[in-house]
Scaffold this active site. Structure first.
Site, short mmCIF file in Angstrom:
data_model
loop_
_atom_site.label_atom_id
_atom_site.label_comp_id
_atom_site.label_asym_id
_atom_site.label_seq_id
_atom_site.Cartn_x
_atom_site.Cartn_y
_atom_site.Cartn_z
N ARG A 49 0.81 -1.21 0.00
CA ARG A 49 0.00 0.00 0.00
C ARG A 49 0.85 1.27 0.00
NH1 ARG A 49 -0.28 -4.76 1.34
NH2 ARG A 49 0.26 -4.29 3.50
N THR A 86 -2.96 1.98 6.47
CA THR A 86 -2.55 2.59 5.22
C THR A 86 -3.58 2.31 4.13
OG1 THR A 86 -0.23 2.27 5.85
CG2 THR A 86 -0.66 2.83 3.56
N THR A 126 2.90 4.63 8.78
CA THR A 126 3.75 4.49 7.60
C THR A 126 3.92 5.83 6.88
OG1 THR A 126 1.90 4.02 6.12
CG2 THR A 126 2.94 2.13 7.23
N LYS A 166 7.60 -6.63 10.15
CA LYS A 166 7.30 -7.35 8.90
C LYS A 166 8.38 -8.39 8.58
CE LYS A 166 4.26 -4.10 6.43
NZ LYS A 166 3.12 -5.03 6.26
#
Length: 240
Positions: A49, A86, A126, A166
């Site tokens: 994204r 996001t 983010t 992540k």
């Protein structure tokens, strides 16, 4: 009678699993049958994204997200949630593509904060969420001011999200507390963890007081819409 919840997940996978856990923990259920029935699409192949929003990737995540929403609609869910903040960049387009209500975690957070008289918040999110002012665009209607880390601080936030969570690596909490301190010193009343990967940071580590996790807000909204909520749904900001 509980309602059926549909979840567009995999963005990322660990955050999706934690989101389901928080829904269960916040549901006032004495038996299995009083819990919320969920259909979860854990689809990590959805394009990034942040990359698309910032223009570093031409592959839009919207077609796949919309496809999953239609699948959930055909499965007769009553409510849809997407535990990726996001991806809320696409919320209105997604909501317009289905006849089922789609939870808006940012709007729910604004309402929650407004009801508690908080007027200034620090945002850890983010680059995509920050650059598109996803929180500001909603919070301004509630007279809530959003503060963001400086350039170095924002790089630390992105490192926490991408290099640590992540990547499945241990979280460097020094980075977290440096950014948190910067935002509080700038005048923020609370810190919002505005990315579901940061929720994993809170899950596994002590983050201290004055922190509101967007996953908790989203989960509480889903519980209130689909079942009976526990009192904790009204006490989501961390305390000393």
């Amino acid at each position: 009678m509980t309602k059926k919840l549909g979840i567009i997940g995999g963005l990322g996978p660990m955050a999706t699993a934690y989101f389901m856990r928080r829904i269960i923990e916040l549901t006032d259920a004495a038996t299995d049958q009083e819990n919320i029935e969920m259909i979860i699409y854990n689809c990590p192949s959805i394009p990034d994204r942040t990359g698309y929003i910032l223009g570093t990737s031409e592959e839009s995540p919207l077609p796949k997200i919309t496809e999953l929403a239609h699948n959930l609609e055909h499965a007769n869910v009553d409510y849809i949630a997407m535990p990726c903040i996001t991806a809320h960049y696409f919320h209105d387009q997604l909501a317009d593509s289905v006849f089922i209500p789609v939870s808006n975690g940012i709007k729910e957070a604004a309402q929650y904060i407004y009801e508690r008289g908080i007027t200034k918040v620090g945002i850890m999110a983010t680059d995509g969420t920050a650059s598109m002012h996803l929180f500001d665009s909603v919070f301004k209607d509630y007279d809530i001011k959003c503060l963001y880390p400086d350039e170095a601080g924002q790089k630390q936030v992105m490192s926490l999200i991408y290099d640590d969570v992540k990547a499945g690596k241990p979280v460097d909490m020094d980075k977290f507390f440096q950014v948190k301190s910067q935002l509080l010193e700038a005048g923020a009343d609370i810190i919002i963890l505005g990315c579901t990967e940061l929720s994993i940071v809170k899950r596994d580590n002590e983050v201290g007081p004055k922190v509101l996790d967007i996953v908790d807000v989203l989960a509480a909204d889903c519980v209130k819409k689909c079942a009976k909520a526990r009192p904790e749904c009204d006490n989501l900001i961390t305390e000393v």
